[in-house]
Motif scaffolding. Structure first.
Motif, PDB file in Angstrom:
ATOM      1  N   THR A 128     -11.618 -16.315  -4.786  1.00  0.00           N
ATOM      2  CA  THR A 128     -10.312 -16.227  -5.377  1.00  0.00           C
ATOM      3  C   THR A 128      -8.969 -16.770  -4.871  1.00  0.00           C
ATOM      4  O   THR A 128      -8.798 -16.518  -3.731  1.00  0.00           O
ATOM      5  CB  THR A 128     -10.279 -14.847  -5.471  1.00  0.00           C
ATOM      6  OG1 THR A 128     -11.283 -14.067  -6.105  1.00  0.00           O
ATOM      7  CG2 THR A 128      -8.926 -14.090  -6.349  1.00  0.00           C
ATOM      8  N   ARG A 186     -11.068 -17.080 -14.952  1.00  0.00           N
ATOM      9  CA  ARG A 186     -12.382 -17.834 -14.181  1.00  0.00           C
ATOM     10  C   ARG A 186     -12.193 -19.494 -14.603  1.00  0.00           C
ATOM     11  O   ARG A 186     -12.021 -19.969 -15.523  1.00  0.00           O
ATOM     12  CB  ARG A 186     -13.627 -17.294 -14.614  1.00  0.00           C
ATOM     13  CG  ARG A 186     -14.778 -17.937 -14.446  1.00  0.00           C
ATOM     14  CD  ARG A 186     -15.853 -17.377 -14.988  1.00  0.00           C
ATOM     15  NE  ARG A 186     -17.424 -17.915 -15.157  1.00  0.00           N
ATOM     16  CZ  ARG A 186     -18.106 -17.560 -14.262  1.00  0.00           C
ATOM     17  NH1 ARG A 186     -18.109 -16.209 -13.600  1.00  0.00           N
ATOM     18  NH2 ARG A 186     -19.516 -18.034 -13.861  1.00  0.00           N
ATOM     19  N   MET A 213     -12.152 -18.072  -8.898  1.00  0.00           N
ATOM     20  CA  MET A 213     -11.214 -17.196  -9.899  1.00  0.00           C
ATOM     21  C   MET A 213      -9.959 -17.283  -9.298  1.00  0.00           C
ATOM     22  O   MET A 213      -9.642 -17.528  -8.128  1.00  0.00           O
ATOM     23  CB  MET A 213     -11.684 -15.766  -9.530  1.00  0.00           C
ATOM     24  CG  MET A 213     -12.995 -15.220 -10.154  1.00  0.00           C
ATOM     25  SD  MET A 213     -13.295 -15.439 -11.858  1.00  0.00           S
ATOM     26  CE  MET A 213     -11.874 -14.378 -12.385  1.00  0.00           C
ATOM     27  N   GLY A 215      -6.429 -15.447  -8.988  1.00  0.00           N
ATOM     28  CA  GLY A 215      -6.164 -14.179  -8.808  1.00  0.00           C
ATOM     29  C   GLY A 215      -4.541 -13.695  -9.677  1.00  0.00           C
ATOM     30  O   GLY A 215      -4.425 -14.376 -10.250  1.00  0.00           O
TER      31      GLY A 215
END
Length: 384
Positions: A128, A186, A213, A215
């Motif tokens: 992330t 994503r 990902m 964040g």
């Protein structure tokens, strides 16, 4: 008389023979039953005398993605083929009338004697990251056909984005978006390298896919003139920090201004004065707590127990230091790729210093990338 008239009428009637129906012909390249097909040419299915109603191709039980043209007479695989692999193909073509033609069979691609592939990526699979994060791919072989490799690198984001690849060396490609990533989404990166041919007969050995990902949105603004750092998260102020920046007595002790990205962090990090030996003026060798790196020239945001200077004076060797508890908070909340913008000094961050890629205006970023390196991750269309 009636009988004669009937005969005359019958004698004058034309006789029409039924026209023969020619079924459509299906062409497949590589030819079916080939044993050493070139993987870099992909798979092509076409028909004459009809239209393709169905094309199915598989390798190892996995479907081969492909695209049918508007005339429905030509189908091409989206990507090159895997070396030393067996493919099965079934193609159905329908004519304007009459029976359809079904062609099926298999072929095998030639093995690759020399191969290239990926040795590392940033982000890491499953990581992330912050909204400014670039995508960095390192290859194990110098890439001589950069345009072909860039076309094989596919980015799919859940939210629309425009971006482009730029080569920073013969072995490294960097993807930067035009604007920061939208948070909380994503992103899937696929390198369609299998069968891609470079000059000299070097082939990509396999495809590679990883997912990361994006964040929450966290950005930091540092003003070295007011000695303040403001951290915002999702548009709201999350922390105000009094800081001390580089003392600027020399170039190396001057903090760089510009858009930095957080690159990595350590607690503690050993910091040694560059170009100085023990006993020389200015030498230091220290273990520094809660250090978040923002460049390749030794710049960090880190903890330092010199609260007398923070918010008042710039006394560091180039880093940004803050109160230990606040530096620990920044350390804990930082993700790789969080933007950190610094203003107020006369030393600009170079675009190739660490991840200073945002220092280049978009037009300059794509100037050396070429149109084949740019794409939209909303509607990505492969180029052949």
């Amino acid at each position: 008389m009636l009988c004669v008239a009937f005969l005359l009428i019958c004698g004058c009637s034309p006789v029409t023979a039924a026209a023969p129906v020619t079924p459509p012909v299906v062409h497949i390249s590589p030819a079916l039953d080939s044993k050493r097909a070139r993987p870099d040419r992909g798979l092509l299915v076409s028909t004459s005398g009809g239209t393709l109603s169905n094309v199915q191709a598989y390798q190892g039980g996995e479907p081969v993605p492909g695209t049918l043209d508007r005339s429905r007479t030509v189908w091409r695989s989206d990507w090159t083929l895997k070396p030393a692999a067996e493919y099965t193909v079934t193609a159905t073509a329908a004519g304007p009338r009459g029976p359809a033609t079904v062609t099926m069979g298999r072929f095998r691609t030639r093995p690759a004697e020399r191969t290239f592939g990926i040795v590392s990526t940033a982000p890491l699979p499953g990581e992330t990251v912050g909204t400014g994060m670039p995508i960095i791919i390192d290859f194990d072989t110098p890439v001589t056909d950069k345009a072909a490799v860039a076309r094989a690198l596919e980015i799919k984001a859940e939210q629309p984005v425009e971006g482009a690849w730029r080569w920073t060396s013969d072995t490294q490609a960097v993807y930067r978006t035009r604007r920061f990533w939208a948070p909380r989404q994503r992103v899937t990166v696929t390198a369609h390298l299998a069968g891609l041919r470079l000059p000299g007969g070097v082939y990509g050995a396999a495809d590679s896919t990883f997912v990361f990902m994006v964040g929450r949105e966290q950005t930091s603004m540092i003003d070295t003139r007011t000695h303040q750092m403001i951290v915002q998260r999702d548009g709201e102020v999350a922390q105000r920090m009094a800081i001390s920046a580089g003392m600027a007595t020399t170039r190396e002790y001057t903090t760089t201004s510009g858009v930095h990205l957080t690159m990595d962090k350590g607690n503690p990090v050993r910091m040694v004065s560059p170009g100085r030996s023990k006993g020389e003026p200015g030498f230091y060798d220290l273990m520094i707590d809660h250090a978040v790196r923002i460049s390749n020239t030794g710049e960090y945001v880190h903890a330092k127990d010199n609260v007398w200077a923070q918010g008042r004076a710039n006394v560091s060797h180039g880093c940004i230091n803050a109160r230990p508890d606040q530096a620990a908070w920044f350390y804990a909340t930082s993700l790789r790729g969080d933007p950190v913008t610094i203003i107020g000094t006369d030393r600009e961050l170079e675009w190739d210093n660490g991840w200073g890629f945002w220092q280049l205006p978009w037009e300059k970023w794509i100037e050396d990338s070429g149109p084949e390196a740019a794409d939209s991750a909303e509607d990505w269309v492969p180029q052949r």
